[in-house]
Design a protein around this motif. Sequence first.
Motif, PDB file in Angstrom:
ATOM      1  N   PHE A  13       0.836  -1.197   0.000  1.00  0.00           N
ATOM      2  CA  PHE A  13       0.000   0.000   0.000  1.00  0.00           C
ATOM      3  C   PHE A  13       0.874   1.251   0.000  1.00  0.00           C
ATOM      4  CE2 PHE A  13      -2.832  -3.089   2.217  1.00  0.00           C
ATOM      5  CZ  PHE A  13      -3.815  -3.145   1.233  1.00  0.00           C
ATOM      6  N   SER A  14       0.471   2.228  -0.795  1.00  0.00           N
ATOM      7  CA  SER A  14       1.188   3.500  -0.863  1.00  0.00           C
ATOM      8  C   SER A  14       0.820   4.361   0.344  1.00  0.00           C
ATOM      9  CB  SER A  14       0.822   4.236  -2.154  1.00  0.00           C
ATOM     10  OG  SER A  14      -0.532   4.663  -2.089  1.00  0.00           O
ATOM     11  N   PRO A  15       1.595   5.423   0.630  1.00  0.00           N
ATOM     12  CA  PRO A  15       1.240   6.324   1.732  1.00  0.00           C
ATOM     13  C   PRO A  15      -0.162   6.921   1.571  1.00  0.00           C
ATOM     14  CG  PRO A  15       3.499   6.713   1.050  1.00  0.00           C
ATOM     15  CD  PRO A  15       2.922   5.745   0.058  1.00  0.00           C
ATOM     16  N   ALA A  16      -0.542   7.265   0.333  1.00  0.00           N
ATOM     17  CA  ALA A  16      -1.870   7.847   0.113  1.00  0.00           C
ATOM     18  C   ALA A  16      -2.966   6.856   0.500  1.00  0.00           C
ATOM     19  CB  ALA A  16      -2.025   8.262  -1.353  1.00  0.00           C
ATOM     20  N   GLU A  17      -2.772   5.597   0.158  1.00  0.00           N
ATOM     21  CA  GLU A  17      -3.769   4.582   0.503  1.00  0.00           C
ATOM     22  C   GLU A  17      -3.856   4.382   2.014  1.00  0.00           C
ATOM     23  OE1 GLU A  17      -4.033   1.224  -2.767  1.00  0.00           O
ATOM     24  OE2 GLU A  17      -1.931   1.670  -2.298  1.00  0.00           O
ATOM     25  N   ARG A  18      -2.713   4.373   2.661  1.00  0.00           N
ATOM     26  CA  ARG A  18      -2.716   4.150   4.110  1.00  0.00           C
ATOM     27  C   ARG A  18      -3.375   5.308   4.848  1.00  0.00           C
ATOM     28  NH1 ARG A  18       2.687   2.930   2.974  1.00  0.00           N
ATOM     29  NH2 ARG A  18       3.530   4.388   4.511  1.00  0.00           N
ATOM     30  N   PRO A  65     -16.930  10.173   2.974  1.00  0.00           N
ATOM     31  CA  PRO A  65     -16.401   9.828   1.650  1.00  0.00           C
ATOM     32  C   PRO A  65     -15.175  10.653   1.236  1.00  0.00           C
ATOM     33  CG  PRO A  65     -18.775  10.341   1.573  1.00  0.00           C
ATOM     34  CD  PRO A  65     -18.248  10.833   2.876  1.00  0.00           C
ATOM     35  N   VAL A  66     -14.871  11.725   1.962  1.00  0.00           N
ATOM     36  CA  VAL A  66     -13.835  12.662   1.527  1.00  0.00           C
ATOM     37  C   VAL A  66     -12.441  12.029   1.406  1.00  0.00           C
ATOM     38  CG1 VAL A  66     -12.609  14.802   2.135  1.00  0.00           C
ATOM     39  CG2 VAL A  66     -15.105  14.677   2.306  1.00  0.00           C
ATOM     40  N   PRO A  67     -11.980  11.220   2.384  1.00  0.00           N
ATOM     41  CA  PRO A  67     -10.625  10.656   2.242  1.00  0.00           C
ATOM     42  C   PRO A  67     -10.423   9.876   0.955  1.00  0.00           C
ATOM     43  CG  PRO A  67     -11.430  10.347   4.477  1.00  0.00           C
ATOM     44  CD  PRO A  67     -12.581  10.873   3.686  1.00  0.00           C
ATOM     45  N   VAL A  68     -11.414   9.072   0.566  1.00  0.00           N
ATOM     46  CA  VAL A  68     -11.277   8.305  -0.676  1.00  0.00           C
ATOM     47  C   VAL A  68     -11.327   9.228  -1.884  1.00  0.00           C
ATOM     48  CG1 VAL A  68     -12.340   6.536  -2.129  1.00  0.00           C
ATOM     49  CG2 VAL A  68     -12.200   6.191   0.341  1.00  0.00           C
ATOM     50  N   LEU A  69     -12.202  10.229  -1.845  1.00  0.00           N
ATOM     51  CA  LEU A  69     -12.292  11.168  -2.968  1.00  0.00           C
ATOM     52  C   LEU A  69     -10.979  11.931  -3.145  1.00  0.00           C
ATOM     53  CD1 LEU A  69     -15.894  12.596  -2.447  1.00  0.00           C
ATOM     54  CD2 LEU A  69     -15.147  10.913  -4.136  1.00  0.00           C
ATOM     55  N   VAL A  70     -10.390  12.368  -2.038  1.00  0.00           N
ATOM     56  CA  VAL A  70      -9.101  13.055  -2.116  1.00  0.00           C
ATOM     57  C   VAL A  70      -8.016  12.079  -2.578  1.00  0.00           C
ATOM     58  CG1 VAL A  70      -7.303  14.220  -0.773  1.00  0.00           C
ATOM     59  CG2 VAL A  70      -9.716  14.755  -0.361  1.00  0.00           C
ATOM     60  N   GLY A  71      -8.105  10.837  -2.091  1.00  0.00           N
ATOM     61  CA  GLY A  71      -7.105   9.838  -2.439  1.00  0.00           C
ATOM     62  C   GLY A  71      -7.132   9.407  -3.893  1.00  0.00           C
ATOM     63  N   LEU A  72      -8.193   9.786  -4.617  1.00  0.00           N
ATOM     64  CA  LEU A  72      -8.259   9.428  -6.028  1.00  0.00           C
ATOM     65  C   LEU A  72      -7.151  10.086  -6.841  1.00  0.00           C
ATOM     66  CD1 LEU A  72     -12.112   9.499  -6.696  1.00  0.00           C
ATOM     67  CD2 LEU A  72     -10.615   7.499  -6.531  1.00  0.00           C
ATOM     68  N   GLY A  73      -6.495  11.065  -6.251  1.00  0.00           N
ATOM     69  CA  GLY A  73      -5.336  11.650  -6.916  1.00  0.00           C
ATOM     70  C   GLY A  73      -4.147  10.706  -6.949  1.00  0.00           C
ATOM     71  N   SER A  74      -4.213   9.609  -6.196  1.00  0.00           N
ATOM     72  CA  SER A  74      -3.133   8.630  -6.154  1.00  0.00           C
ATOM     73  C   SER A  74      -3.377   7.535  -7.188  1.00  0.00           C
ATOM     74  CB  SER A  74      -3.048   8.009  -4.752  1.00  0.00           C
ATOM     75  OG  SER A  74      -2.329   6.801  -4.761  1.00  0.00           O
ATOM     76  N   ARG A  75      -2.381   7.278  -8.036  1.00  0.00           N
ATOM     77  CA  ARG A  75      -2.497   6.191  -9.013  1.00  0.00           C
ATOM     78  C   ARG A  75      -2.660   4.844  -8.320  1.00  0.00           C
ATOM     79  NH1 ARG A  75       2.037   5.224 -12.569  1.00  0.00           N
ATOM     80  NH2 ARG A  75       3.334   6.212 -10.982  1.00  0.00           N
ATOM     81  N   ALA A  76      -1.959   4.659  -7.202  1.00  0.00           N
ATOM     82  CA  ALA A  76      -2.031   3.389  -6.480  1.00  0.00           C
ATOM     83  C   ALA A  76      -3.436   3.132  -5.968  1.00  0.00           C
ATOM     84  CB  ALA A  76      -1.036   3.393  -5.322  1.00  0.00           C
ATOM     85  N   LEU A  77      -4.071   4.155  -5.409  1.00  0.00           N
ATOM     86  CA  LEU A  77      -5.421   3.977  -4.887  1.00  0.00           C
ATOM     87  C   LEU A  77      -6.398   3.696  -6.022  1.00  0.00           C
ATOM     88  CD1 LEU A  77      -7.071   5.795  -1.983  1.00  0.00           C
ATOM     89  CD2 LEU A  77      -8.368   5.545  -4.090  1.00  0.00           C
TER      90      LEU A  77
END
Length: 209
Positions: A13-18, A65-77
């Motif tokens: 898992f990437s830092p963004a995912e964690r 839902p905000v953390p996942v929406l923000v995390g969509l900027g991560s390719r890994a997520l």
Amino acid sequence: MSRRPEAGRLPRFSPAERWAHRTTALLMGVCVLTAASLYLPMLAELVGRRALVVTVHKWSGVLLPVPVLVGLGSRALRADLGLLNRFGPYDTQWLRAALRRDRRPGSRPAHKFNAGQKLYASWTAGAVLVMLGTGLMMWFTHLTPLRWRTGATFIHDWLALTLGIVLVGHITMAMGDPEARRGLRTGSVSRTWAEREHPLWRPREKSPR
């Protein structure tokens, strides 16, 4: 900048995912605790300040839902969301083995996520959206007729109870797998664990950010 995994460990898992997972877990925990304080008299007496609890509950639910929406900027997520949304023949085999409680080697083939994790992720995502929609109907009472709000309250309350039970199951499963928890904490897992629990997963040496 992500750390390189230790020798003998694989990036999972990437830092963004964690951080997305941790923040979502925190908000979900606040939602559950405040809901329990509102509905259980024993907790309501201990907490007090019902108006404050209601406000915290509303905003933690809206922000869920905000953390996942923000995390969509991560390719890994984004890549992992694609994997969670994709079922293959091996997932059917995993579910059948799980229902039979078959733990023989090779009986539960899985890619990066097993079928149970995929079902949990899909169900939780849907439940959160329904909870958000019904919660907003209960919050902004002037926007919908009374019969809609009555139905929304019924759905919200029973779905909240179901979600709480599912979360307890999720936490129980996580507590029984220290290596999976370490993967979410550090971003890497042991090769031995990956080969045993996710034999179809072939991670890259460097995971995308």
